[in-house]
Design a protein around this motif. Sequence first.
Motif, PDB file in Angstrom:
ATOM      1  N   ILE A 130     -54.665  30.871  -4.291  1.00 16.24           N
ATOM      2  CA  ILE A 130     -54.918  32.312  -4.301  1.00 16.24           C
ATOM      3  C   ILE A 130     -54.320  32.862  -5.588  1.00 16.24           C
ATOM      4  N   SER A 131     -55.179  33.379  -6.454  1.00 15.07           N
ATOM      5  CA  SER A 131     -54.713  33.820  -7.773  1.00 15.07           C
ATOM      6  C   SER A 131     -54.238  35.262  -7.782  1.00 15.07           C
ATOM      7  N   HIS A 132     -54.855  36.120  -6.966  1.00 16.05           N
ATOM      8  CA  HIS A 132     -54.511  37.529  -6.861  1.00 16.05           C
ATOM      9  C   HIS A 132     -54.510  37.880  -5.378  1.00 16.05           C
ATOM     10  N   LEU A 133     -53.492  38.590  -4.928  1.00 17.84           N
ATOM     11  CA  LEU A 133     -53.365  38.903  -3.505  1.00 17.84           C
ATOM     12  C   LEU A 133     -53.184  40.408  -3.336  1.00 17.84           C
ATOM     13  N   VAL A 134     -54.139  41.027  -2.637  1.00 23.57           N
ATOM     14  CA  VAL A 134     -54.057  42.446  -2.289  1.00 23.57           C
ATOM     15  C   VAL A 134     -53.716  42.533  -0.802  1.00 23.57           C
ATOM     16  N   VAL A 135     -52.602  43.176  -0.489  1.00 22.03           N
ATOM     17  CA  VAL A 135     -52.129  43.306   0.887  1.00 22.03           C
ATOM     18  C   VAL A 135     -52.199  44.781   1.265  1.00 22.03           C
ATOM     19  N   ASN A 136     -53.018  45.086   2.256  1.00 25.52           N
ATOM     20  CA  ASN A 136     -53.265  46.468   2.651  1.00 25.52           C
ATOM     21  C   ASN A 136     -52.495  46.822   3.910  1.00 25.52           C
ATOM     22  N   ASP A 137     -51.353  47.456   3.727  1.00 24.83           N
ATOM     23  CA  ASP A 137     -50.589  48.110   4.781  1.00 24.83           C
ATOM     24  C   ASP A 137     -50.017  47.155   5.835  1.00 24.83           C
ATOM     25  N   ILE A 138     -49.368  46.112   5.344  1.00 22.99           N
ATOM     26  CA  ILE A 138     -48.598  45.247   6.235  1.00 22.99           C
ATOM     27  C   ILE A 138     -47.553  44.525   5.402  1.00 22.99           C
ATOM     28  N   GLY A 238     -50.691  53.216   3.400  1.00 25.51           N
ATOM     29  CA  GLY A 238     -50.968  54.585   3.795  1.00 25.51           C
ATOM     30  C   GLY A 238     -49.663  55.358   3.837  1.00 25.51           C
ATOM     31  N   ALA A 239     -49.639  56.520   3.231  1.00 29.51           N
ATOM     32  CA  ALA A 239     -48.384  57.267   3.114  1.00 29.51           C
ATOM     33  C   ALA A 239     -47.774  57.586   4.477  1.00 29.51           C
ATOM     34  N   ASP A 240     -48.600  57.673   5.508  1.00 32.09           N
ATOM     35  CA  ASP A 240     -48.111  57.987   6.852  1.00 32.09           C
ATOM     36  C   ASP A 240     -48.086  56.758   7.769  1.00 32.09           C
ATOM     37  N   SER A 241     -48.105  55.561   7.194  1.00 31.26           N
ATOM     38  CA  SER A 241     -48.185  54.344   8.005  1.00 31.26           C
ATOM     39  C   SER A 241     -46.973  54.178   8.905  1.00 31.26           C
ATOM     40  N   ASP A 242     -47.231  53.784  10.156  1.00 33.59           N
ATOM     41  CA  ASP A 242     -46.138  53.434  11.066  1.00 33.59           C
ATOM     42  C   ASP A 242     -45.951  51.922  11.159  1.00 33.59           C
ATOM     43  N   ILE A 262     -48.718  50.820  -4.285  1.00 33.17           N
ATOM     44  CA  ILE A 262     -49.396  52.107  -4.371  1.00 33.17           C
ATOM     45  C   ILE A 262     -49.459  52.698  -2.968  1.00 33.17           C
ATOM     46  N   ASP A 263     -48.982  53.934  -2.812  1.00 37.97           N
ATOM     47  CA  ASP A 263     -49.103  54.665  -1.556  1.00 37.97           C
ATOM     48  C   ASP A 263     -50.237  55.675  -1.683  1.00 37.97           C
ATOM     49  N   PHE A 264     -51.109  55.729  -0.675  1.00 40.03           N
ATOM     50  CA  PHE A 264     -52.234  56.653  -0.687  1.00 40.03           C
ATOM     51  C   PHE A 264     -51.979  57.794   0.300  1.00 40.03           C
ATOM     52  N   PRO A 265     -52.144  59.025  -0.144  1.00 38.99           N
ATOM     53  CA  PRO A 265     -51.916  60.164   0.759  1.00 38.99           C
ATOM     54  C   PRO A 265     -53.040  60.316   1.771  1.00 38.99           C
ATOM     55  N   ASP A 266     -52.748  61.095   2.799  1.00 42.23           N
ATOM     56  CA  ASP A 266     -53.761  61.499   3.785  1.00 42.23           C
ATOM     57  C   ASP A 266     -54.306  60.340   4.594  1.00 42.23           C
ATOM     58  N   CYS A 267     -53.525  59.268   4.748  1.00 43.86           N
ATOM     59  CA  CYS A 267     -53.913  58.200   5.669  1.00 43.86           C
ATOM     60  C   CYS A 267     -52.660  57.479   6.130  1.00 43.86           C
ATOM     61  N   GLY A 268     -52.815  56.754   7.237  1.00 46.84           N
ATOM     62  CA  GLY A 268     -51.714  55.988   7.796  1.00 46.84           C
ATOM     63  C   GLY A 268     -52.068  54.518   7.773  1.00 46.84           C
ATOM     64  N   HIS A 269     -52.072  53.888   8.963  1.00 41.67           N
ATOM     65  CA  HIS A 269     -52.420  52.475   9.043  1.00 41.67           C
ATOM     66  C   HIS A 269     -53.864  52.333   9.500  1.00 41.67           C
ATOM     67  N   ALA A 270     -54.721  51.845   8.625  1.00 38.43           N
ATOM     68  CA  ALA A 270     -54.479  51.406   7.265  1.00 38.43           C
ATOM     69  C   ALA A 270     -55.537  52.052   6.386  1.00 38.43           C
ATOM     70  N   PRO A 271     -55.287  52.261   5.086  1.00 33.96           N
ATOM     71  CA  PRO A 271     -56.330  52.819   4.228  1.00 33.96           C
ATOM     72  C   PRO A 271     -57.641  52.054   4.379  1.00 33.96           C
ATOM     73  N   ALA A 272     -58.750  52.790   4.465  1.00 35.28           N
ATOM     74  CA  ALA A 272     -60.050  52.168   4.741  1.00 35.28           C
ATOM     75  C   ALA A 272     -60.651  51.464   3.534  1.00 35.28           C
ATOM     76  N   LEU A 273     -60.073  51.656   2.348  1.00 35.30           N
ATOM     77  CA  LEU A 273     -60.565  51.017   1.113  1.00 35.30           C
ATOM     78  C   LEU A 273     -62.028  51.383   0.857  1.00 35.30           C
ATOM     79  N   ASN A 274     -62.333  52.645   1.058  1.00 33.78           N
ATOM     80  CA  ASN A 274     -63.720  53.126   0.964  1.00 33.78           C
ATOM     81  C   ASN A 274     -63.879  54.301   0.021  1.00 33.78           C
ATOM     82  N   VAL A 275     -62.807  54.749  -0.623  1.00 35.54           N
ATOM     83  CA  VAL A 275     -62.886  55.900  -1.515  1.00 35.54           C
ATOM     84  C   VAL A 275     -62.456  55.474  -2.913  1.00 35.54           C
ATOM     85  N   ALA A 276     -62.874  56.249  -3.897  1.00 33.24           N
ATOM     86  CA  ALA A 276     -62.738  55.842  -5.292  1.00 33.24           C
ATOM     87  C   ALA A 276     -61.317  55.472  -5.708  1.00 33.24           C
TER      88      ALA A 276
END
Length: 298
Positions: A130-138, A238-242, A262-276
Amino acid sequence: MAPAPTAAGRHAPASRYLRCAGRELHCTEWGAADAPPVIMWHGLARTGRDFDDLAQALADDYRIICPDAIGRGLSQWSPDPVAEYQLDFYAKLARALVDELSLARVRWVGTSMGGATGMHAAATTLRDRISHLVVNDIGPELPQTAIDRIVAYVGTPPAFDTVTELEAWLRVAYKPYGWQSDEQWRRMAETSVRRLPDGRITLHYDPAIVGQFSNHPADYDRWSGYDSLRMPLLLLRGADSDLLLPEVADAMTRRGPRAQRIDFPDCGHAPALNVAPQIDAIRLFLATPDHTADHRPQ
């Protein structure tokens, strides 16, 4: 929030079924077969179709493989749920998938359980592949309150008479994902549904997947594996992630691969990865040169 291009653009996904570690996995694939490969692995009770918008946005540059984990979506349900609904087996499946597709090295994007699977595979079955690893909210540890919340809603999936009712439930249950268009909510409903014997509908997963938390209570305690990682790691939160607490995210930037956070505002667990902003962050990170061998903790 400005929407990203929808998944109804010029790229159309292909649907494939592969035999991996003795189980049939369903995958959605995007992009050219000879492009650099990216594995996108979804969250606990979700499917690979959650990545439609991200995959569509990146398909000009990458071959993107979005599996449904065993017990989810169109993949086989496990005949041995206690042994197989856990990170060790998911990492085994990941290795088998990469081998079946004859991929030497891959980039990995994982949401929630998919991020934990990526970290564990990177430390074990896919080490140095695995050369690059993106971990979304865990992270390598989870708060018990978040585990209790997950167990409560995943372990007893609701049943509905109509898809419209299911969509209304999803809009509430997955509100922490952040902004989604009406089209995206509808697609989530249509890709999350299965029919019950009595004619009603429910969510497209095996309820036994939640046994991971009782059968393997330490499954998400993974600091030792995290500390051994060497590849560049992008940590999204997500900035509000529990689920990914700020102090755990902070520690991930100091330990092991020293994640870029990177923390994204206006979402919690987990950012949907659907916006620009979310898609652009991933695009920029995946495009960085593959210098894994040089990216070692000091």
